[in-house]
Design a protein around this motif. Structure first.
Motif, PDB file in Angstrom:
ATOM      1  N   MET A   1      12.131 -16.606  17.332  1.00 24.55           N
ATOM      2  CA  MET A   1      12.034 -17.951  16.761  1.00 24.55           C
ATOM      3  C   MET A   1      13.153 -18.831  17.287  1.00 24.55           C
ATOM      4  O   MET A   1      14.266 -18.375  17.534  1.00 24.55           O
ATOM      5  CB  MET A   1      12.107 -17.899  15.232  1.00 24.55           C
ATOM      6  CG  MET A   1      10.916 -17.262  14.557  1.00 24.55           C
ATOM      7  SD  MET A   1      11.117 -17.198  12.761  1.00 24.55           S
ATOM      8  CE  MET A   1      11.224 -18.953  12.385  1.00 24.55           C
ATOM      9  N   ASP A   4      13.446 -26.022  15.508  1.00 22.11           N
ATOM     10  CA  ASP A   4      12.526 -27.106  15.834  1.00 22.11           C
ATOM     11  C   ASP A   4      13.266 -28.341  16.302  1.00 22.11           C
ATOM     12  O   ASP A   4      12.655 -29.330  16.671  1.00 22.11           O
ATOM     13  CB  ASP A   4      11.667 -27.474  14.618  1.00 22.11           C
ATOM     14  CG  ASP A   4      12.477 -28.143  13.536  1.00 22.11           C
ATOM     15  OD1 ASP A   4      13.367 -27.469  12.999  1.00 22.11           O
ATOM     16  OD2 ASP A   4      12.226 -29.310  13.233  1.00 22.11           O
ATOM     17  N   ALA A 104       4.282 -29.206  11.578  1.00 22.30           N
ATOM     18  CA  ALA A 104       4.288 -27.867  10.984  1.00 22.30           C
ATOM     19  C   ALA A 104       4.575 -26.805  12.038  1.00 22.30           C
ATOM     20  O   ALA A 104       5.358 -25.873  11.810  1.00 22.30           O
ATOM     21  CB  ALA A 104       2.945 -27.592  10.301  1.00 22.30           C
ATOM     22  N   ILE A 105       3.950 -26.932  13.204  1.00 22.94           N
ATOM     23  CA  ILE A 105       4.155 -25.953  14.271  1.00 22.94           C
ATOM     24  C   ILE A 105       5.580 -26.026  14.805  1.00 22.94           C
ATOM     25  O   ILE A 105       6.236 -24.995  15.026  1.00 22.94           O
ATOM     26  CB  ILE A 105       3.132 -26.184  15.397  1.00 22.94           C
ATOM     27  CG1 ILE A 105       1.709 -25.949  14.871  1.00 22.94           C
ATOM     28  CG2 ILE A 105       3.405 -25.270  16.580  1.00 22.94           C
ATOM     29  CD1 ILE A 105       0.611 -26.413  15.819  1.00 22.94           C
ATOM     30  N   SER A 108       8.118 -24.587  12.368  1.00 24.10           N
ATOM     31  CA  SER A 108       8.063 -23.126  12.289  1.00 24.10           C
ATOM     32  C   SER A 108       9.007 -22.482  13.293  1.00 24.10           C
ATOM     33  O   SER A 108       9.584 -21.418  13.030  1.00 24.10           O
ATOM     34  CB  SER A 108       6.632 -22.641  12.533  1.00 24.10           C
ATOM     35  OG  SER A 108       6.298 -22.673  13.909  1.00 24.10           O
ATOM     36  N   ASP A 110       8.140 -21.048  15.955  1.00 24.63           N
ATOM     37  CA  ASP A 110       7.480 -19.888  16.548  1.00 24.63           C
ATOM     38  C   ASP A 110       7.113 -20.229  17.993  1.00 24.63           C
ATOM     39  O   ASP A 110       6.215 -21.022  18.244  1.00 24.63           O
ATOM     40  CB  ASP A 110       6.228 -19.540  15.735  1.00 24.63           C
ATOM     41  CG  ASP A 110       5.563 -18.253  16.192  1.00 24.63           C
ATOM     42  OD1 ASP A 110       5.456 -18.033  17.416  1.00 24.63           O
ATOM     43  OD2 ASP A 110       5.146 -17.465  15.319  1.00 24.63           O
ATOM     44  N   THR A 177       3.483 -19.072   3.447  1.00 24.98           N
ATOM     45  CA  THR A 177       3.394 -18.723   4.850  1.00 24.98           C
ATOM     46  C   THR A 177       2.476 -19.696   5.569  1.00 24.98           C
ATOM     47  O   THR A 177       1.666 -20.392   4.950  1.00 24.98           O
ATOM     48  CB  THR A 177       2.870 -17.282   5.023  1.00 24.98           C
ATOM     49  OG1 THR A 177       1.657 -17.135   4.265  1.00 24.98           O
ATOM     50  CG2 THR A 177       3.897 -16.281   4.519  1.00 24.98           C
ATOM     51  N   LEU A 178       2.601 -19.751   6.896  1.00 23.19           N
ATOM     52  CA  LEU A 178       1.831 -20.690   7.714  1.00 23.19           C
ATOM     53  C   LEU A 178       0.842 -19.917   8.582  1.00 23.19           C
ATOM     54  O   LEU A 178       1.194 -18.890   9.179  1.00 23.19           O
ATOM     55  CB  LEU A 178       2.779 -21.510   8.592  1.00 23.19           C
ATOM     56  CG  LEU A 178       2.139 -22.574   9.492  1.00 23.19           C
ATOM     57  CD1 LEU A 178       1.461 -23.658   8.659  1.00 23.19           C
ATOM     58  CD2 LEU A 178       3.191 -23.201  10.415  1.00 23.19           C
ATOM     59  N   THR A 214      -1.109 -15.597  11.876  1.00 22.66           N
ATOM     60  CA  THR A 214       0.092 -15.961  11.107  1.00 22.66           C
ATOM     61  C   THR A 214       1.147 -16.530  12.042  1.00 22.66           C
ATOM     62  O   THR A 214       1.423 -15.961  13.101  1.00 22.66           O
ATOM     63  CB  THR A 214       0.660 -14.734  10.377  1.00 22.66           C
ATOM     64  OG1 THR A 214      -0.330 -14.217   9.483  1.00 22.66           O
ATOM     65  CG2 THR A 214       1.904 -15.107   9.586  1.00 22.66           C
ATOM     66  N   ILE A 215       1.714 -17.658  11.652  1.00 25.80           N
ATOM     67  CA  ILE A 215       2.778 -18.304  12.424  1.00 25.80           C
ATOM     68  C   ILE A 215       4.094 -18.025  11.726  1.00 25.80           C
ATOM     69  O   ILE A 215       4.273 -18.376  10.550  1.00 25.80           O
ATOM     70  CB  ILE A 215       2.533 -19.819  12.525  1.00 25.80           C
ATOM     71  CG1 ILE A 215       1.196 -20.092  13.228  1.00 25.80           C
ATOM     72  CG2 ILE A 215       3.672 -20.505  13.258  1.00 25.80           C
ATOM     73  CD1 ILE A 215       0.808 -21.557  13.262  1.00 25.80           C
ATOM     74  N   SER A 217       7.547 -18.423  10.250  1.00 27.75           N
ATOM     75  CA  SER A 217       8.250 -19.627   9.795  1.00 27.75           C
ATOM     76  C   SER A 217       9.230 -19.248   8.700  1.00 27.75           C
ATOM     77  O   SER A 217       9.135 -18.180   8.098  1.00 27.75           O
ATOM     78  CB  SER A 217       7.262 -20.676   9.274  1.00 27.75           C
ATOM     79  OG  SER A 217       6.501 -20.155   8.207  1.00 27.75           O
ATOM     80  N   LEU A 221      10.013 -24.240   5.276  1.00 25.53           N
ATOM     81  CA  LEU A 221       8.916 -24.972   5.909  1.00 25.53           C
ATOM     82  C   LEU A 221       8.272 -26.003   4.994  1.00 25.53           C
ATOM     83  O   LEU A 221       8.123 -27.170   5.383  1.00 25.53           O
ATOM     84  CB  LEU A 221       7.863 -23.995   6.435  1.00 25.53           C
ATOM     85  CG  LEU A 221       6.563 -24.638   6.937  1.00 25.53           C
ATOM     86  CD1 LEU A 221       6.819 -25.444   8.207  1.00 25.53           C
ATOM     87  CD2 LEU A 221       5.497 -23.588   7.196  1.00 25.53           C
TER      88      LEU A 221
END
Length: 367
Positions: A1, A4, A104-105, A108, A110, A177-178, A214-215, A217, A221
């Motif tokens: 990870m 962001d 959101a992405i 995360s 990720d 969770t995302l 599942t992403i 995060s 978040l």
């Protein structure tokens, strides 16, 4: 990870204004009131031609996405400038929904999700939205995750009926969770909802053991995504309020009463001056909130909450005054001012109503 907080390309205020002018010009040419109303009645409720033009000619969906993920490498400040202009036209295009999914992405952190999901969003090939709220609002997701399967109902999904990709916040044993799931996946049912504000399509999306990726995060978040949502929505609300003011000023310049243009009456001038002050102060706090997000200011959460409250109330106030100053025609379906009134009150319900946010801020101060 990874974090962001990705250093965006430097964009000057002049370049941002040029972007806003380009959006304004495009909307004036391609998205008049008649075409916007036609899109509101379409199935799904989207102006797909305008959306494709915005993505292909201006790259609106790519703005906050890093260059190595196929984006423009700008920031959410540029997205906010676009949303302010689109808020003027009420054109039903999924810029806000896709920006929120992009946030959101990115939040995360990720790397796999960023590399795999963002390029088709940046190109406009895929429309994305966030499934978040439960029946009682955004404090608790309506969807639950268990072993990679999603079950439950996401309510109030913005542009859910036109989305290809769903970013789902789900409750699980680990908190929230995302997840990413295609809108046409097995176990996913999308139901367009009747709405008071026809320019803001909402959907209910049901998940029946739908398989989803599942992403990865962090636990922060939901809070950080809410901050982005409130700040970006505030920018859109400023555009709507500015348009409602412009419609009102134009009307009072042409409407006559007692043999005089009603815009010449001192009392109405004072009311429109107050409307102008509301729009400009709303614009200031909106831009402060967006700037705080872009720069990583620790006060971003509080500024976004304050912007949500102030811009929601300012938009409702300006649109309400506009209705009154238009007189009887203002409450007819034929005139556009009523669309801004509906948008103002509909937007204020998203991500926490103003009185709920004030209570939230008060609890923080007393904690």
């Amino acid at each position: 990870m990874t974090s962001d907080v990705i250093a965006p390309a430097a964009v000057s205020a002049q370049e941002r204004e040029a972007l806003a002018e380009a959006i304004r010009d495009l909307v004036a040419r391609r998205a008049d009131s008649a075409s916007a109303r036609a899109a509101m009645r379409a199935t799904p409720r989207i102006d797909r031609g305008l959306w494709q033009t915005l993505c292909a000619e201006i790259g609106v969906s790519a703005l906050p996405i890093p260059e190595d993920a196929g984006g423009a490498g700008a920031s959410f400040a540029e997205t906010a400038a676009v949303l302010e202009e689109l808020g003027r036209s009420l054109s039903p295009v999924p810029v806000f929904a896709t920006a929120l999914a992009t946030a959101a992405i990115l939040i995360s952190g990720d790397d796999e999700a960023i590399a795999g999901l963002l390029p088709p969003i940046a190109s406009g090939e895929r429309i994305a939205t966030v499934c978040w709220a439960g029946r009682d609002g955004w404090d608790r997701p309506g969807v639950h995750a268990d072993g990679g399967l999603l079950s439950g109902t996401a309510d109030y999904v913005i542009d859910g009926e036109s989305a290809d990709l769903l970013l789902v916040l789900a409750g699980s044993g680990d908190g929230t969770t995302l997840h990413a799931v295609d809108a046409d996946a097995d176990g996913v049912t999308v139901t367009p909802l009747p709405v008071v504000d026809p320019s803001r399509p909402l959907a209910r999306i049901d998940f029946d053991e739908a398989p989803a990726g599942t992403i990865a995060s962090g636990p922060d978040l939901p809070g950080r995504l809410r901050t982005h949502a409130r700040a970006l929505l505030a920018a859109e609300q400023v555009g709507g309020a500015a348009a409602a003011l412009d419609l009102t000023v134009d009307y009072t310049k042409s409407r006559k009463q007692f043999g005089r243009i009603i815009g010449s009456f001192q009392a109405l001038k004072h009311r429109m001056a107050d409307m102008y002050a509301s729009v400009e102060t709303a614009r200031s706090i909106s831009r402060a909130a967006v700037s705080a997000i872009v720069t990583g200011d620790p006060a971003a959460d509080d500024l976004a909450a304050a912007a949500h409250v102030y811009c929601s109330e300012a938009f409702a106030r300006v649109a309400g005054e506009g209705i009154q100053l238009h007189g009887g025609i203002g409450i007819t379906a034929e005139h556009d001012i009523q669309l801004y009134f509906k948008r103002a009150h509909g937007s204020a319900q998203l991500f926490g109503q103003p009185h709920e946010v004030i209570a939230e801020l008060s609890r923080r101060l007393l904690a």
